[in-house]
Design an enzyme around this catalytic site. Structure first.
Site, mmCIF file in Angstrom:
data_model
loop_
_atom_site.group_PDB
_atom_site.id
_atom_site.type_symbol
_atom_site.label_atom_id
_atom_site.label_comp_id
_atom_site.label_asym_id
_atom_site.label_seq_id
_atom_site.Cartn_x
_atom_site.Cartn_y
_atom_site.Cartn_z
ATOM 1 N N ASP A 46 39.214 33.354 66.678
ATOM 2 C CA ASP A 46 40.000 32.037 67.532
ATOM 3 C C ASP A 46 40.580 31.288 66.333
ATOM 4 O O ASP A 46 39.953 30.937 65.055
ATOM 5 C CB ASP A 46 39.029 31.060 68.386
ATOM 6 C CG ASP A 46 40.017 30.138 68.714
ATOM 7 O OD1 ASP A 46 40.623 30.151 69.749
ATOM 8 O OD2 ASP A 46 39.691 28.742 68.068
ATOM 9 N N TYR A 51 44.884 24.010 62.129
ATOM 10 C CA TYR A 51 43.824 24.253 60.981
ATOM 11 C C TYR A 51 44.410 24.436 59.644
ATOM 12 O O TYR A 51 44.790 25.463 59.349
ATOM 13 C CB TYR A 51 42.871 25.288 61.419
ATOM 14 C CG TYR A 51 42.290 25.325 62.897
ATOM 15 C CD1 TYR A 51 41.892 23.931 63.405
ATOM 16 C CD2 TYR A 51 41.726 26.289 63.373
ATOM 17 C CE1 TYR A 51 41.299 23.912 64.626
ATOM 18 C CE2 TYR A 51 41.056 26.448 64.566
ATOM 19 C CZ TYR A 51 41.078 25.111 65.016
ATOM 20 O OH TYR A 51 40.240 24.869 66.460
ATOM 21 N N LYS A 77 46.466 28.559 69.346
ATOM 22 C CA LYS A 77 46.558 27.379 70.314
ATOM 23 C C LYS A 77 47.856 26.802 69.918
ATOM 24 O O LYS A 77 48.829 27.107 68.958
ATOM 25 C CB LYS A 77 45.538 26.341 69.913
ATOM 26 C CG LYS A 77 44.146 26.738 69.910
ATOM 27 C CD LYS A 77 43.056 25.807 69.596
ATOM 28 C CE LYS A 77 41.807 26.337 69.422
ATOM 29 N NZ LYS A 77 41.605 27.265 68.299
ATOM 30 N N GLY A 234 31.953 25.278 68.453
ATOM 31 C CA GLY A 234 31.083 24.178 68.090
ATOM 32 C C GLY A 234 29.737 24.444 68.342
ATOM 33 O O GLY A 234 29.047 23.200 68.617
ATOM 34 N N SER A 238 29.198 20.601 64.844
ATOM 35 C CA SER A 238 29.994 20.467 63.428
ATOM 36 C C SER A 238 28.909 20.677 62.335
ATOM 37 O O SER A 238 29.204 20.222 61.486
ATOM 38 C CB SER A 238 30.407 19.105 63.360
ATOM 39 O OG SER A 238 31.319 18.689 64.493
ATOM 40 N N LEU A 241 23.319 21.286 63.349
ATOM 41 C CA LEU A 241 22.134 22.019 64.055
ATOM 42 C C LEU A 241 22.217 23.433 63.115
ATOM 43 O O LEU A 241 21.634 24.668 63.515
ATOM 44 C CB LEU A 241 22.532 22.607 65.296
ATOM 45 C CG LEU A 241 22.343 21.366 66.512
ATOM 46 C CD1 LEU A 241 22.870 21.947 67.851
ATOM 47 C CD2 LEU A 241 20.847 20.838 66.366
ATOM 48 N N ALA A 242 22.797 23.615 61.925
ATOM 49 C CA ALA A 242 22.937 24.794 61.141
ATOM 50 C C ALA A 242 22.591 24.293 59.640
ATOM 51 O O ALA A 242 22.975 24.926 58.783
ATOM 52 C CB ALA A 242 24.205 25.443 61.234
#
Length: 336
Positions: A46, A51, A77, A234, A238, A241-242
């Protein structure tokens, strides 16, 4: 067409970081990351013109040019047309200010009309070096970029981009279309329309371990009722959580850091990777067709693949629910 019938697996690759999100990434590192995704069997990619003002599409296209086109699914997009001229002012990206300050210097036309949609697709095909797209998302027609004026942008997209993409799908030019947003309201509004009807949606940041209650209230029941699938963008909120420090594309506030600390403590207690918990939670909802974490380092791809396949004990999910760290209505892996 159902996204689950189009997508080749539950793990895809989100290329926003390849647009030099937060930092300037060397071209070689970007290429190696996409190659790592391919080597780990990921076949859903994607991207978006937004971007890095086309940079992510260019980098992705460079690698995919050497792969058989029928062997992967590609989504991009519409809503931003990348112009040949360079930007001389500081662009206004709403809440996402400074997000791609290291991207290409090109000016971006923010427009969701029929004409702009056609131009956006043409530009994407050229940058990606391909002759077709599988899925096209209508990008960022929500409050985070437009504030109180978002309904006007939505209406522009409804009479422009929605109709163009519906026609392209009906003609077989693309397989599916939908919305790619960071807020639930535009999708709810779209699902309430008689037509045109989307095939699915890409919802970023709104179905994660840290933020899922709002989506569960209205959006996801509507989507399930209409048989419309969700791609989770996500899933690591962002990066917080990683192992990162960002939440909602900004430095994480104290209350989020505290909540993540509780999640990590519980994960450590059960010998679980927080990344695995985050990814598997996002995919546990019946409407979830795939998740597309982003990465800028090849090693992260191996981590994502491992996170998808990690065995997580049912006791972890049970305790997570009991601690109030997930909503009571949220579906959990292992049917907990």
């Amino acid at each position: 067409m159902s996204l689950k019938n189009i997508l080749p697996g539950r793990l895809g690759f989100g290329t926003a970081p390849l647009g030099n999100m937060f930092r300037a990434i060397p071209d070689a590192e970007a290429r190696a990351t996409v190659e790592a995704a391919w080597e780990h069997g990921i076949r859903f990619y994607d991207t978006a013109p937004f971007y890095g003002a086309g940079l992510a599409e260019e980098r992705l296209g460079e690698v995919l040019a050497g792969k058989p086109r029928d062997s992967y699914v590609l989504s991009t997009k519409v809503g931003r047309v990348i112009l040949d001229e360079h930007e001389t002012d500081v662009p206004d990206f709403g809440e996402k200010g400074g997000l791609f300050e290291h991207g290409n210097p090109n000016k971006i036309l923010h427009e969701w009309t029929a004409d702009a949609t056609e131009r956006s697709i043409e530009g994407s095909l050229k940058r990606l070096g391909t002759d077709r797209l599988d899925i096209v998302w209508v990008h960022d027609i929500a409050q985070d970029f437009h504030g109180d004026a978002w309904l006007g942008t939505f209406e522009e997209a409804r009479t422009g981009a929605f109709r163009v993409l519906s026609r392209l799908r009906d003609e077989g030019v693309i397989k599916a279309w939908g919305l790619g947003v960071n807020k639930t309201e535009p999708i709810e509004l779209t699902l309430a329309l008689d037509e045109p009807k989307p095939d699915g949606f890409l919802l970023a940041g709104r179905y994660t371990l840290l933020d899922h209650e709002h989506a569960l209230q209205r959006l996801l029941p509507m989507a399930q009722e209409q048989g419309v699938d969700m791609v989770v963008g996500g899933p690591y909120s962002s990066g917080i959580l990683a192992g990162g420090t960002h939440f909602e594309y900004q430095q994480a506030p104290a209350e989020i850091i505290e909540r993540v600390g509780k999640l990590k403590a519980l994960a450590e207690k059960h010998g679980v990777s927080i990344k695995a918990a985050a990814l598997q939670f996002s995919l546990a909802h019946p409407a979830a067709a795939a998740a597309i974490p982003g990465a800028t380092r090849p090693s992260r791809i191996a981590e994502d693949t491992a996170a998808l396949n990690e065995a997580i004990p049912a006791a972890f999910w049970t305790e997570l629910r009991a601690a109030g760290l997930v909503g009571p209505a949220a579906p959990l892996p292992n049917n907990s």
